[in-house]
Design a protein around this motif. Structure first.
Motif, PDB file in Angstrom:
ATOM      1  N   UNK A  29     -24.403 -60.459 -55.106  1.00 13.51           N
ATOM      2  CA  UNK A  29     -25.541 -59.852 -54.420  1.00 13.51           C
ATOM      3  C   UNK A  29     -26.106 -60.866 -53.441  1.00 13.51           C
ATOM      4  N   UNK A  30     -25.924 -60.582 -52.150  1.00 12.08           N
ATOM      5  CA  UNK A  30     -26.432 -61.479 -51.116  1.00 12.08           C
ATOM      6  C   UNK A  30     -27.932 -61.231 -50.977  1.00 12.08           C
ATOM      7  N   UNK A  31     -28.731 -62.230 -51.366  1.00  8.36           N
ATOM      8  CA  UNK A  31     -30.183 -62.088 -51.397  1.00  8.36           C
ATOM      9  C   UNK A  31     -30.835 -62.471 -50.078  1.00  8.36           C
ATOM     10  N   UNK A  32     -30.243 -63.416 -49.377  1.00 10.90           N
ATOM     11  CA  UNK A  32     -30.769 -63.877 -48.093  1.00 10.90           C
ATOM     12  C   UNK A  32     -29.603 -64.418 -47.276  1.00 10.90           C
ATOM     13  N   UNK A  33     -29.696 -64.281 -45.962  1.00 13.22           N
ATOM     14  CA  UNK A  33     -28.603 -64.751 -45.112  1.00 13.22           C
ATOM     15  C   UNK A  33     -29.106 -64.959 -43.691  1.00 13.22           C
ATOM     16  N   UNK A  34     -28.523 -65.952 -43.029  1.00 12.27           N
ATOM     17  CA  UNK A  34     -28.859 -66.223 -41.639  1.00 12.27           C
ATOM     18  C   UNK A  34     -27.629 -66.800 -40.942  1.00 12.27           C
ATOM     19  N   UNK A  35     -27.302 -66.329 -39.725  1.00 17.53           N
ATOM     20  CA  UNK A  35     -26.153 -66.878 -39.008  1.00 17.53           C
ATOM     21  C   UNK A  35     -26.524 -68.124 -38.230  1.00 17.53           C
ATOM     22  N   UNK A  84     -17.662 -70.684 -42.907  1.00 20.52           N
ATOM     23  CA  UNK A  84     -17.142 -70.603 -41.539  1.00 20.52           C
ATOM     24  C   UNK A  84     -16.702 -69.180 -41.191  1.00 20.52           C
ATOM     25  N   UNK A  85     -16.768 -68.251 -42.155  1.00 19.90           N
ATOM     26  CA  UNK A  85     -16.334 -66.874 -41.922  1.00 19.90           C
ATOM     27  C   UNK A  85     -17.421 -65.862 -42.316  1.00 19.90           C
ATOM     28  N   UNK A  86     -18.588 -65.943 -41.687  1.00 22.92           N
ATOM     29  CA  UNK A  86     -19.651 -64.972 -42.022  1.00 22.92           C
ATOM     30  C   UNK A  86     -19.519 -63.710 -41.159  1.00 22.92           C
ATOM     31  N   UNK A  87     -18.494 -62.919 -41.412  1.00 21.31           N
ATOM     32  CA  UNK A  87     -18.179 -61.801 -40.529  1.00 21.31           C
ATOM     33  C   UNK A  87     -19.283 -60.748 -40.495  1.00 21.31           C
ATOM     34  N   UNK A  88     -19.892 -60.460 -41.629  1.00 20.11           N
ATOM     35  CA  UNK A  88     -20.984 -59.485 -41.628  1.00 20.11           C
ATOM     36  C   UNK A  88     -22.182 -59.997 -40.825  1.00 20.11           C
ATOM     37  N   UNK A  89     -22.472 -61.280 -40.981  1.00 23.30           N
ATOM     38  CA  UNK A  89     -23.585 -61.863 -40.231  1.00 23.30           C
ATOM     39  C   UNK A  89     -23.322 -61.847 -38.733  1.00 23.30           C
ATOM     40  N   UNK A  90     -22.088 -62.192 -38.339  1.00 21.81           N
ATOM     41  CA  UNK A  90     -21.744 -62.181 -36.918  1.00 21.81           C
ATOM     42  C   UNK A  90     -21.799 -60.763 -36.358  1.00 21.81           C
ATOM     43  N   UNK A  97     -28.215 -55.443 -34.831  1.00 18.11           N
ATOM     44  CA  UNK A  97     -28.557 -54.511 -35.905  1.00 18.11           C
ATOM     45  C   UNK A  97     -28.707 -55.276 -37.218  1.00 18.11           C
ATOM     46  N   UNK A  98     -29.934 -55.445 -37.737  1.00 15.55           N
ATOM     47  CA  UNK A  98     -30.116 -56.136 -39.011  1.00 15.55           C
ATOM     48  C   UNK A  98     -29.477 -55.365 -40.160  1.00 15.55           C
ATOM     49  N   UNK A  99     -28.827 -56.093 -41.056  1.00 12.45           N
ATOM     50  CA  UNK A  99     -28.275 -55.509 -42.266  1.00 12.45           C
ATOM     51  C   UNK A  99     -29.295 -55.705 -43.380  1.00 12.45           C
ATOM     52  N   UNK A 100     -29.651 -54.616 -44.057  1.00 11.00           N
ATOM     53  CA  UNK A 100     -30.665 -54.678 -45.097  1.00 11.00           C
ATOM     54  C   UNK A 100     -30.126 -55.397 -46.334  1.00 11.00           C
ATOM     55  N   UNK A 101     -30.965 -56.235 -46.907  1.00 15.40           N
ATOM     56  CA  UNK A 101     -30.604 -56.992 -48.096  1.00 15.40           C
ATOM     57  C   UNK A 101     -31.302 -56.414 -49.322  1.00 15.40           C
TER      58      UNK A 101
END
Length: 224
Positions: A29-35, A84-90, A97-101
């Motif tokens: 479960x990704x709780x927080x993320x930033x590219x 090095x592969x944050x494809x959803x973030x990119x 378009x923000x992805x809801x967490x």
């Protein structure tokens, strides 16, 4: 404003696909993320019977340049990492378009919810395709605020109907009693309720998914 729920099949060459498919009973479960410029940072909660094995695999994976354990208990761990592969973030960053967490990932598939304009959703779909992310559309619905659906008077009468028990089974209030409570004519009360019910029912039916989940997201945005 459109709202979509997608199931994304992650590419074989991405670390989260490899780790999650090797441990199919584990849930991420990704709780927080930033590219970042070329990498991505995230906080992920991992649950399952083999959390220790998952942590070892993550620590040794070359696509994870930093792995920091922030919390650990039986069957659960929370980890901060850089990849090095944050494809959803990119995809999110490049489409605007923000992805809801939180985003839930299990056995190589991610469940993603997004809300935004149709143009942004279409661009997100294009970004998925550019990065080799296969997606399945679970739902696409039009999101309206209550103020856009009912007039102030319709909302007032409908709220009173619910509070007075007009919609209870059995009814605690008749149409005549409801009209008297509101101080309006019975015919006015009936017509106002009918118009409110019509708007709500049509909106509900519009939200029932009737699209082909395999068709492109752009096509479903046109249909919805």
């Amino acid at each position: 404003m459109a709202q979509a729920t997608l199931t994304i099949t992650l590419p074989d060459h991405v670390w989260i696909q490899q780790v999650s498919t090797a441990n199919p009973d584990a849930t991420f479960r990704v709780l927080a993320a930033v590219p970042g410029a070329d990498t991505g940072f995230a906080l992920v909660q991992i649950t399952g019977s083999n959390v220790e094995q998952v942590l070892e695999t993550m620590t040794d994976h070359p696509q994870l340049t930093e792995v920091t354990l922030t919390q650990r208990s039986d069957g659960e761990a929370t980890v901060h990492f850089e990849t090095t592969k944050p494809l959803l973030l990119f995809s999110s960053r490049n489409s605007g378009m923000p992805i809801e967490l939180p985003v839930t990932i299990q056995d190589g598939r991610a469940t993603v919810e997004v809300t935004g304009s149709r143009e942004r959703l279409g661009e997100l779909a294009a970004q998925f395709e550019r990065l080799g992310l296969q997606y399945r559309i679970e739902t696409v619905t039009e999101q309206l605020h209550d103020s856009q659906l009912l007039s102030d008077r319709q909302f007032e009468v409908l709220t009173a109907a619910v509070e007075q028990g007009y919609y209870d089974t059995p009814r605690r209030s008749s149409l005549t009693e409801l009209a008297e409570h509101l101080g309006i004519a019975k015919s006015t009360c009936s017509e106002t309720l009918h118009r409110a019910e019509e708007a709500i029912i049509k909106q509900f039916l519009d939200r029932v998914p009737d699209t082909d989940p395999e068709s492109p997201l752009e096509d479903q945005l046109v249909q919805s």
